[in-house]
Design a protein around this motif. Structure first.
Motif, PDB file in Angstrom:
ATOM      1  N   UNK A  22      37.310  34.393 -26.922  1.00  0.00           N
ATOM      2  CA  UNK A  22      36.489  33.654 -26.815  1.00  0.00           C
ATOM      3  C   UNK A  22      35.816  32.781 -28.247  1.00  0.00           C
ATOM      4  N   UNK A  23      35.414  33.646 -29.523  1.00  0.00           N
ATOM      5  CA  UNK A  23      35.063  32.836 -30.874  1.00  0.00           C
ATOM      6  C   UNK A  23      37.042  32.477 -31.181  1.00  0.00           C
ATOM      7  N   UNK A  24      38.049  33.522 -31.454  1.00  0.00           N
ATOM      8  CA  UNK A  24      39.204  32.493 -31.390  1.00  0.00           C
ATOM      9  C   UNK A  24      39.477  31.554 -30.831  1.00  0.00           C
ATOM     10  N   UNK A  25      39.394  31.670 -29.745  1.00  0.00           N
ATOM     11  CA  UNK A  25      39.611  30.178 -29.062  1.00  0.00           C
ATOM     12  C   UNK A  25      38.632  28.898 -29.150  1.00  0.00           C
ATOM     13  N   UNK A  26      37.603  29.605 -29.492  1.00  0.00           N
ATOM     14  CA  UNK A  26      36.200  28.605 -30.022  1.00  0.00           C
ATOM     15  C   UNK A  26      37.263  27.652 -30.671  1.00  0.00           C
ATOM     16  N   UNK A  27      37.869  28.450 -32.747  1.00  0.00           N
ATOM     17  CA  UNK A  27      37.968  27.900 -33.316  1.00  0.00           C
ATOM     18  C   UNK A  27      39.341  27.301 -33.764  1.00  0.00           C
ATOM     19  N   UNK A  28      39.985  28.237 -32.531  1.00  0.00           N
ATOM     20  CA  UNK A  28      41.276  27.111 -31.838  1.00  0.00           C
ATOM     21  C   UNK A  28      41.321  25.618 -31.918  1.00  0.00           C
ATOM     22  N   UNK A  29      39.694  25.759 -30.694  1.00  0.00           N
ATOM     23  CA  UNK A  29      39.660  24.387 -30.220  1.00  0.00           C
ATOM     24  C   UNK A  29      38.960  23.230 -31.259  1.00  0.00           C
ATOM     25  N   UNK A  30      38.859  24.064 -32.282  1.00  0.00           N
ATOM     26  CA  UNK A  30      37.815  23.512 -32.839  1.00  0.00           C
ATOM     27  C   UNK A  30      39.126  22.348 -34.092  1.00  0.00           C
ATOM     28  N   UNK A  31      40.184  23.275 -34.356  1.00  0.00           N
ATOM     29  CA  UNK A  31      41.149  22.724 -35.081  1.00  0.00           C
ATOM     30  C   UNK A  31      41.836  21.628 -34.011  1.00  0.00           C
ATOM     31  N   UNK A  32      42.344  21.873 -32.708  1.00  0.00           N
ATOM     32  CA  UNK A  32      42.615  20.978 -31.584  1.00  0.00           C
ATOM     33  C   UNK A  32      41.763  19.647 -31.362  1.00  0.00           C
TER      34      UNK A  32
END
Length: 350
Positions: free
Chosen positions: A204-214
């Protein structure tokens, strides 16, 4: 033969147009700006391709070099201590990443460095600290220390070569380290007792970080979208593993949960224009369909085992084809129902 950029700059320095000390930095700057470098920073424009998957194959030359790298490193890893394989990766990275900026070799060398560095860290740990204790049987602090050591190695590698996948690996190792430390404070005991929770929270944390990049690059013009791609590729299966680690997909109830979760993943993937959300859940979806049309727990009646497998393949294949063929259509429907401000921050409709 055409004059290379470095030769042109050297000639300009000899003519007094620029100083000799400017040749090297100017050469690197122009090479970095000419095309998407595999080692570019997260703010460097990606001009090569408007695609979800990072473009890291530019020709057969890259493939040939990568094959040679794989063969050499495999041989060294089999013949010599693993730390020598790490040294070999560094030497090759200096040539093919730092100097020649080759895309596919940069990716391969980054993955090799992450694996060999982790292998070296575990080997040193077993030789001088923990003995023969398995990593999953060690204490949480011990696991966190190993992950932190991998973070340091990846941070140095990324600082030197600026490969997007290295930044993604660094973020993954960092999230794992922090998550293990937090879980160890909440749940006492060995790491294996809350490994399932680790998969879920870290994913979940990694998806949140990836969404921030996106979301900071909705048009995917910069290499930060490449970092997001690699994070999604790891995070989505991790979330599914965490969710279904305590669920039996072979039961009717578990199968229903699988279908719901995978459907939500597909919707999120459509919104973010990331197909990793769709493909990651296909294996679990297969288990779910096996339960729904199986002989013992199925709700659609019993089928012979051979026919069961075929029906599962047909169902999953139709889902993939439908979503893949209608990807733009489904995205357009979802985006049309969102506020304009939210649509502006999502990837553009392609």
């Amino acid at each position: 033969m055409a004059e290379t950029l470095r030769e042109s700059l050297t000639a300009a320095a000899q003519a007094g147009i620029i100083s000799s000390g400017q040749v090297e930095p100017l050469s690197r700057f122009v090479e970095a700006r000419a095309a998407l470098p595999p080692g570019g920073t997260a703010d460097e424009p990606n001009r090569e391709e408007d695609s979800e998957i990072p473009r890291f194959i530019r020709g057969y030359h890259d493939i040939l070099i990568t094959i040679g790298i794989a063969v050499v490193l495999t041989g060294i890893a089999g013949l010599a201590p693993i730390y020598l394989a790490v040294a070999a990766v560094i030497v090759l990275a200096e040539i093919f990443v730092y100097r020649q900026r080759l895309a596919l070799p940069s990716f391969a060398l980054t993955i090799a460095f992450a694996l060999f560095a982790g292998w070296t860290i575990i080997g040193l740990d077993r030789s001088y600290i923990s003995g023969e204790i398995s990593a999953v049987s060690a204490s949480a602090l011990h696991v966190a220390a190993l992950a932190a050591a991998e973070c340091v190695a990846l941070a140095v590698f990324y600082w030197r070569y600026r490969v997007p996948v290295a930044l993604a690996a660094l973020l993954i190792a960092g999230v794992v380290t922090v998550t293990v430390l937090v879980l160890s404070a909440l749940y006492h005991g060995d790491f294996e007792q809350y490994a399932t929770m680790l998969f879920l929270i870290a994913g979940v944390l990694l998806v949140g970080i990836a969404m921030r990049f996106d979301l900071t690059d909705p048009k995917r013009l910069y290499t930060r979208s490449d970092v997001a791609f690699w994070l999604y590729l790891v995070a989505v299966p991790s979330i599914l593993k965490g969710i279904f680690g305590s669920v039996q997909p072979q039961t009717t109830q578990g199968a229903a949960l699988v279908v719901v979760v995978v459907a939500l993943m597909m919707i999120l993937g459509l919104l973010l224009d990331r197909r990793a959300f769709v493909t990651a859940g296909l294996i679990y979806l297969g288990y779910a369909f096996a339960a729904l049309i199986g002989t013992d727990t199925g709700v659609l009646g019993g089928l012979a085992t051979s026919n069961l497998i075929m029906w599962i393949l047909v169902a999953i294949g139709l889902i993939v084809l439908t979503v893949g063929f209608g990807w733009r259509f489904f995205r357009q429907i979802l985006l049309s129902g969102l506020p304009a401000t939210l649509r502006a921050s999502l990837p553009i409709l392609r």
